[in-house]
Design a protein around this motif. Structure first.
Motif, PDB file in Angstrom:
ATOM      1  N   VAL A  65       0.844  -1.209   0.000  1.00 52.61           N
ATOM      2  CA  VAL A  65       0.000   0.000   0.000  1.00 52.61           C
ATOM      3  C   VAL A  65       0.871   1.248   0.000  1.00 52.61           C
ATOM      4  N   VAL A  66       1.923   1.230   0.834  1.00 53.09           N
ATOM      5  CA  VAL A  66       2.807   2.394   0.890  1.00 53.09           C
ATOM      6  C   VAL A  66       3.440   2.651  -0.477  1.00 53.09           C
ATOM      7  N   GLU A  67       3.912   1.596  -1.091  1.00 49.61           N
ATOM      8  CA  GLU A  67       4.586   1.740  -2.385  1.00 49.61           C
ATOM      9  C   GLU A  67       3.623   2.243  -3.460  1.00 49.61           C
ATOM     10  N   ARG A  68       2.430   1.657  -3.447  1.00 52.06           N
ATOM     11  CA  ARG A  68       1.437   2.021  -4.458  1.00 52.06           C
ATOM     12  C   ARG A  68       1.064   3.495  -4.366  1.00 52.06           C
ATOM     13  N   ASN A  69       1.030   4.033  -3.129  1.00 54.31           N
ATOM     14  CA  ASN A  69       0.630   5.432  -2.957  1.00 54.31           C
ATOM     15  C   ASN A  69       1.782   6.411  -3.134  1.00 54.31           C
ATOM     16  N   SER A  70       2.995   5.883  -3.070  1.00 52.61           N
ATOM     17  CA  SER A  70       4.118   6.825  -2.991  1.00 52.61           C
ATOM     18  C   SER A  70       4.263   7.729  -4.211  1.00 52.61           C
ATOM     19  N   PRO A  71       3.984   7.276  -5.437  1.00 47.22           N
ATOM     20  CA  PRO A  71       4.151   8.193  -6.578  1.00 47.22           C
ATOM     21  C   PRO A  71       3.244   9.420  -6.494  1.00 47.22           C
ATOM     22  N   ASP A  72       2.121   9.292  -5.770  1.00 54.72           N
ATOM     23  CA  ASP A  72       1.161  10.402  -5.712  1.00 54.72           C
ATOM     24  C   ASP A  72       1.493  11.415  -4.629  1.00 54.72           C
ATOM     25  N   LEU A  73       2.519  11.118  -3.816  1.00 52.57           N
ATOM     26  CA  LEU A  73       2.843  12.022  -2.709  1.00 52.57           C
ATOM     27  C   LEU A  73       3.735  13.154  -3.182  1.00 52.57           C
ATOM     28  N   PRO A  74       3.522  14.368  -2.676  1.00 52.99           N
ATOM     29  CA  PRO A  74       4.449  15.462  -2.955  1.00 52.99           C
ATOM     30  C   PRO A  74       5.854  15.092  -2.492  1.00 52.99           C
ATOM     31  N   ASP A  75       6.854  15.598  -3.159  1.00 53.12           N
ATOM     32  CA  ASP A  75       8.238  15.315  -2.764  1.00 53.12           C
ATOM     33  C   ASP A  75       8.483  15.731  -1.318  1.00 53.12           C
ATOM     34  N   GLY A  76       9.209  14.873  -0.594  1.00 55.26           N
ATOM     35  CA  GLY A  76       9.605  15.232   0.772  1.00 55.26           C
ATOM     36  C   GLY A  76       8.505  15.054   1.793  1.00 55.26           C
ATOM     37  N   SER A  77       7.364  14.652   1.348  1.00 59.49           N
ATOM     38  CA  SER A  77       6.282  14.477   2.333  1.00 59.49           C
ATOM     39  C   SER A  77       6.271  13.026   2.811  1.00 59.49           C
ATOM     40  N   ASP A  78       5.636  12.833   3.944  1.00 63.28           N
ATOM     41  CA  ASP A  78       5.503  11.497   4.503  1.00 63.28           C
ATOM     42  C   ASP A  78       4.031  11.199   4.764  1.00 63.28           C
ATOM     43  N   THR A  79       3.757   9.940   5.148  1.00 67.37           N
ATOM     44  CA  THR A  79       2.347   9.568   5.333  1.00 67.37           C
ATOM     45  C   THR A  79       2.137   8.824   6.653  1.00 67.37           C
ATOM     46  N   TRP A  80       0.945   8.949   7.148  1.00 68.96           N
ATOM     47  CA  TRP A  80       0.415   8.048   8.159  1.00 68.96           C
ATOM     48  C   TRP A  80       0.209   6.683   7.494  1.00 68.96           C
TER      49      TRP A  80
ATOM     50  N   GLY B 194     -16.693 -12.525   7.560  1.00 69.75           N
ATOM     51  CA  GLY B 194     -15.688 -12.559   8.636  1.00 69.75           C
ATOM     52  C   GLY B 194     -14.994 -11.232   8.857  1.00 69.75           C
ATOM     53  N   PRO B 195     -13.928 -11.236   9.666  1.00 69.79           N
ATOM     54  CA  PRO B 195     -13.225 -10.006  10.025  1.00 69.79           C
ATOM     55  C   PRO B 195     -12.819  -9.192   8.807  1.00 69.79           C
ATOM     56  N   SER B 196     -12.811  -7.897   9.004  1.00 68.85           N
ATOM     57  CA  SER B 196     -12.453  -6.975   7.925  1.00 68.85           C
ATOM     58  C   SER B 196     -11.087  -6.362   8.204  1.00 68.85           C
ATOM     59  N   VAL B 197     -10.250  -6.345   7.179  1.00 70.33           N
ATOM     60  CA  VAL B 197      -8.889  -5.811   7.313  1.00 70.33           C
ATOM     61  C   VAL B 197      -8.705  -4.670   6.323  1.00 70.33           C
ATOM     62  N   LEU B 198      -8.324  -3.516   6.832  1.00 66.44           N
ATOM     63  CA  LEU B 198      -8.102  -2.354   5.976  1.00 66.44           C
ATOM     64  C   LEU B 198      -6.743  -1.743   6.295  1.00 66.44           C
ATOM     65  N   VAL B 199      -5.974  -1.450   5.250  1.00 65.02           N
ATOM     66  CA  VAL B 199      -4.723  -0.713   5.425  1.00 65.02           C
ATOM     67  C   VAL B 199      -4.810   0.528   4.556  1.00 65.02           C
ATOM     68  N   TRP B 200      -4.695   1.674   5.156  1.00 59.46           N
ATOM     69  CA  TRP B 200      -4.765   2.897   4.351  1.00 59.46           C
ATOM     70  C   TRP B 200      -3.710   3.891   4.823  1.00 59.46           C
ATOM     71  N   THR B 201      -3.426   4.853   3.990  1.00 64.06           N
ATOM     72  CA  THR B 201      -2.415   5.852   4.342  1.00 64.06           C
ATOM     73  C   THR B 201      -3.004   7.232   4.082  1.00 64.06           C
ATOM     74  N   HIS B 202      -2.369   8.224   4.660  1.00 63.96           N
ATOM     75  CA  HIS B 202      -2.841   9.600   4.479  1.00 63.96           C
ATOM     76  C   HIS B 202      -1.645  10.511   4.673  1.00 63.96           C
ATOM     77  N   GLU B 203      -1.513  11.512   3.835  1.00 65.60           N
ATOM     78  CA  GLU B 203      -0.374  12.409   3.942  1.00 65.60           C
ATOM     79  C   GLU B 203      -0.325  13.046   5.329  1.00 65.60           C
ATOM     80  N   LEU B 204       0.898  13.085   5.894  1.00 61.87           N
ATOM     81  CA  LEU B 204       1.092  13.671   7.226  1.00 61.87           C
ATOM     82  C   LEU B 204       1.126  15.186   7.098  1.00 61.87           C
ATOM     83  N   GLY B 205       0.327  15.874   7.857  1.00 65.37           N
ATOM     84  CA  GLY B 205       0.289  17.338   7.774  1.00 65.37           C
ATOM     85  C   GLY B 205       1.029  17.950   8.942  1.00 65.37           C
ATOM     86  N   PHE B 206       2.228  18.416   8.720  1.00 66.00           N
ATOM     87  CA  PHE B 206       2.997  18.940   9.856  1.00 66.00           C
ATOM     88  C   PHE B 206       2.490  20.290  10.328  1.00 66.00           C
TER      89      PHE B 206
END
Lengths: 278, 278, 278, 278, 278, 278
Positions: free
Chosen positions: C80-95, C117-129
């Motif tokens: 998930v982290v890798e898949r989202n990384s191209p869309d992130l602004p340079d130098g930014s990080d994510t939750w 059965g149980p539900s599993v979700l992994v998501w990320t969101h840009e960290l806003g400093f």
């Protein structure tokens, strides 16, 4: 045990008789008064820095700015001690007290010190060893009243405040049943908290055990015991102590600045250790 | 709000300025001071008997014999009120205070009142309505601090003592965050206990609910509310009240002798009832 | 702080917009949802193993088997982290968030995921400093609400669950009185427990003191502080901490994965240490 | 027990399948979700006004304004019930649920409902009597888990929130030991609090006794029992109830909106009353 | 598991059948009975000195003087063991029990031992390993009842007394729900206290964690575990343990004199560690 | 106060001297013994039905089936009283005791009653009024020990069990400090619970106040006071009582079956009411 002659009161050295509180002082209205008590040894204040540092922790906890720095208060304290020393009998020592109140209640102006702000008093009083003498001989008898130490959620027992009617209630209960006994408070879970005006400690398996930090005053004499024990290679550690530990201790003590260490030989009528001061 | 001129102090009527406490008084040393506060309406003391009866209950709880009978103290109180009345502005009323302390600490003789026993002071002070005026207009905002009411196992909140630094701590916390707000104490289980210096009550489904006896002072004004409500056929009953009850009340009030009843329109920033005084 | 594009949801990588919960999910019905939150540094997940291990401890505590091994969940997280990384602004990080729910309530079949059965979700969101920036500048102001940390007898605070309305109640109380302040919870005995979403620690006499294990979340950042301090020879130890300790600390901090360490310069309106960040 | 077709979701009637929560909803993030549950009898909502009034008390307690008046929400509820009624089997009834969440977390914008504010959902689901049938036959077995009801100081149990993982933990503990048993929570002093999703009551000496207000949800069915009992001249009163009272009761019941009253015939494996439904 | 033949009873070795208590014995009237339990290994008493020392701590806590010195009681114990040993099957071992009661109630003279003072009984019973055998094979299942450990403020759990009906109530609750399971008591804050008749410990991160001193009996076997672990370089330390720690432990054990160490493989139906004895 | 001659023991009337407990009885092993105590007036049992009903409530609470119906036990009781009556001095009365134990511990077979099941004993003893005589003359002095009533979460004080070492500890503490005083227990919040073996009540404003149900034994004598008061138009009601209420009561009493009502004239050394029996 006669009164000393001079005191420091809000900026001046005055005769102690003139150091007074009006009924609109917040010490009287709300119990907003923080204090310290140390003593002299051979005329010299004992661990004055430690007591004054603890006073400022109490003051900061209740957001009271006395208007003097710790250094200024130290200086003033030394002056009071020196000024009173010629009037002391040879070989005697004195209590040294610091009282800080928040000053007048704003709703009741026009009396006493009016809006003059916090009140600072430093006074001394001859130490009367008579009072503790027999405890050194026979050891103290401690009694646990039904009244409990104040909870941290209400008032941290480490703030050294004069607002402690509950200690008076506890002492009255004890003295009504066992005149001359020392009051040993339990906390609200039934653990040993502290003596009134003294820390409690016991010896078990060669180690010194004390109630946990926060169940009572952070005693300066207790800290001295810790230092000395460290030097002697004796372990001192905090523990949850109950009457089971006390009854089965090898020895027990109360520590307090005026008398240093008193042996405790009975608790609630039951012998502790050999039943005789060590 | 000027100070009154005269007070009763240990046997005599003296200028209030002369009514003072020395540092060896147990009020200062241990917070051993019990008090009452009532007021005049049209110059006449309000429910003086009820306040003096409550004072003697506080005194008996802490085993303090003031050396005067309730009748004698009543007589003295009326004298103080009368003596001060010519100096009051027309139409104004006064607080009436009774302070009883246990007297000097036996370890510190030779200063102040020495071994003269308990100290009795009756003083008055002009009531300043300015202070509460805006609350009548806008209603009071109550805030619950993180500091809890003292536990019964430590000190019964029904004893009216000046030894209540914890109330000062609670008020400071509230005022640091919401200047001008009233402090509403929770007990250690999170239930509504009392306001500082006031009882709290609310209206729900047409009945008046108050915290249970023993969670706070046994208010004389609260008792008056009970009587009046009984006359009007409104039920008044004790209940375990929480912020859920308060937020969902139709109305809420603080009751206290100086101001009788103040409407509470917000609690912790949340509107209670319509948000406007009834 | 824009949303990320992709998430892992029950077996597939999907657009985050499609990752949803139906009203019959036990997360909604009963709050049966366990989670984790970590972040990236320079695009790399921070202590992912520690967070995932802690997640499985929370899951085991509430007897929830997510249907994936820790290794499989780690693999999925990295995707998930890798898949989202191209869309992130340079130098930014994510939750990085992990949400595990127990799945649908068996009494309400026929909607959403049914009996899958149980539900599993992994998501990320840009960290806003931006959000924490001013705290780094001025230091945080912490306020202790009247609402208490949940008791261990009800729910161990170490289980990282979304079911924590009481934290929301506490934050609302604080924000109504001191907008922008951080919420610092006390436990039911009045001791410091934790910040909402952060561990609290203070510096006293050169040592770092933290509330005892079990009063709050077992922080991964706190563990990092422990490791670093050990390397530097600074003692870190657990203690029963109260506002007395906090007001008298030399420094205080909040630690949390997104912002690491924030200096605390005021608590309940009172200055801590110098009142300025380190 | 099939799902209903239609729901009200934030302004529109939509297929239930479309009524969903995104992971940035505060219901998911913080458990900030308040709800109600009632049912129909013969197709008509049962005490809808009482349930909606209680919902607004829960909302006001947690400072959540749903953006609809109680009257508007009532109107919407009736529409949902009517819209779904043609799809129901003859003679069947439905649950009616209201879910209010605080909306999206402001730190995670850009997904789901974004900054659209609180979310309001009304949905229904066919009532499955199968589920309770055997309890009517045999009576329910209640078990008291070691996990305690949440304390008022943390979260008032009268707020009907979905944030109640601790109830799930309690039910899991009970079901691991006594599959099919009902969970009966004790409060932190060991008194009977409530069933999960049901009020508990018992009959003793001809009176109906219930746990005190504030130990559990303010049940609408319980209120109905009170009204009916009053009509029949049976006393209903609150009491501090323990397992001693329960084991020695003549009869015991759980009350809840879906099933009204279930007889309790055993508690912790011990027979209550005759051990058979009354 | 047959009974032994001989016992020591108040001064003489008698057939066990003659060792009896009359209804006026304070053991029966008030539960005033203190005891110890140890066992033999290869016919030799195990840590007899430690058990007898602990017995005298229990006796001193409840102010009971048995009329024998520890040395005399040791001597008597060895005599009983020796006297019974010829009757034991080869290779078998025995329990060794000490019972001290306060003697007859002074209000009920004229029966039994009259005013003969405290009663001392030493008896033995063949150890039946059958009883624990399956626990060694499968590991024990521990269940936490809703009934809590007695509070220190009422009775220190370190006094080994027979007055412990609450343990019987707890065991009955557990056995009604999970026949054959071990009872694991929580204290009144929800922390692990002790098993009935056994100490509990767990392994986490390679260290052995035990509940804090004072939450249960000061186990002699637990002390043995401490010694052995010290020799092996394994850290043993006290901690506040909850079900979170237990469920996430690597291993867990009960320790008690008769069976030494039993592996715990499930708690409240949840697997601990691998779920199989180590 | 001589012993009676005959007792009922497990099916037969035997000489009291033969009614004994072996060390493997669960009364001795675990304190599993439930009892009742009533007396005769003019040779007739007092409220025998009420005492036997209460006995069966205690038995049901601890899941003990005595193997006799209440009617059978009543019959047996009357036989014991009748059989002993010729041996009683003229004009004297007797205690009547019922002891039910769970029988032998299954791990220790082969001694005493073996697997014969629960043990039932009915015995009587001449009532010695000497013991209470001076209390009638002078009134009783009650003292509140530091030891607290057992918590409901551990053992409901309404179960009348012999397993109550904590009461013995409390009485020892009181008697060590105030020989001859009565023990008045506080509960763990500091409220009045009960006397050891007696209920406590006070008179305030003309009403009779008693501690709340569940803080102590459900006294049969207390119930008699309630009936008589109702007849006389005196209100009797439950309240949260503290030492404040006690010190300020008009009168106070202990009620118990053997002595009916004893006036309490002092508590913790403080006068209650006039200080003289009514």
């Amino acid at each position: 045990m006669s009164a000393s002659t001079w005191a420091y009161s809000n900026g001046e050295i005055v005769p102690l008789e003139q150091a007074r509180y009006w009924p609109n002082d917040l010490a009287i209205i709300y119990g907003e008064i923080v204090y310290e008590a140390t003593r002299t040894f051979g005329g010299q204040p004992f661990k004055l820095k430690e007591h004054i540092d603890r006073l400022y922790r109490s003051l900061h906890y209740c957001r009271l700015d006395p208007g003097l720095t710790p250094e200024e208060l130290t200086e003033v304290t030394l002056q009071v001690v020196e000024r009173n020393s010629p009037d002391l009998p040879d070989g005697s020592d004195t209590w040294i007290f610091h009282n800080i109140t928040r000053g007048s209640h704003p709703q009741f102006p026009g009396v006493g010190r009016g809006d003059a702000g916090p009140s600072v008093l430093v006074w001394t009083h001859e130490l009367g060893f008579k009072y503790w003498y027999r405890y050194y001989q026979e050891g103290a008898h401690c009694v646990t009243p039904s009244i409990r130490q104040v909870n941290i959620a209400t008032q941290d027992p480490r703030m050294k405040t004069r607002s402690r009617m509950f200690l008076a209630l506890a002492e009255q209960e004890v003295n009504a049943l066992a005149p001359g006994a020392y009051t040993l408070l339990l906390d609200d879970e039934g653990r040993i908290a502290e003596g009134t005006g003294a820390n409690f400690m016991l010896v078990s398996d060669g180690a010194i055990l004390t109630p946990r930090t926060g169940t009572g005053l952070a005693g300066v004499s207790l800290a001295t015991v810790r230092e000395l024990s460290l030097d002697l290679g004796v372990e001192v550690r905090e523990a949850d102590l109950t009457l089971y530990d006390v009854f089965n201790a090898e020895e027990a003590f109360l520590s307090s600045t005026p008398y240093c260490l008193l042996p405790v030989t009975r608790v609630n009528g039951t012998q502790v250790g050999t039943g005789h001061p060590g």
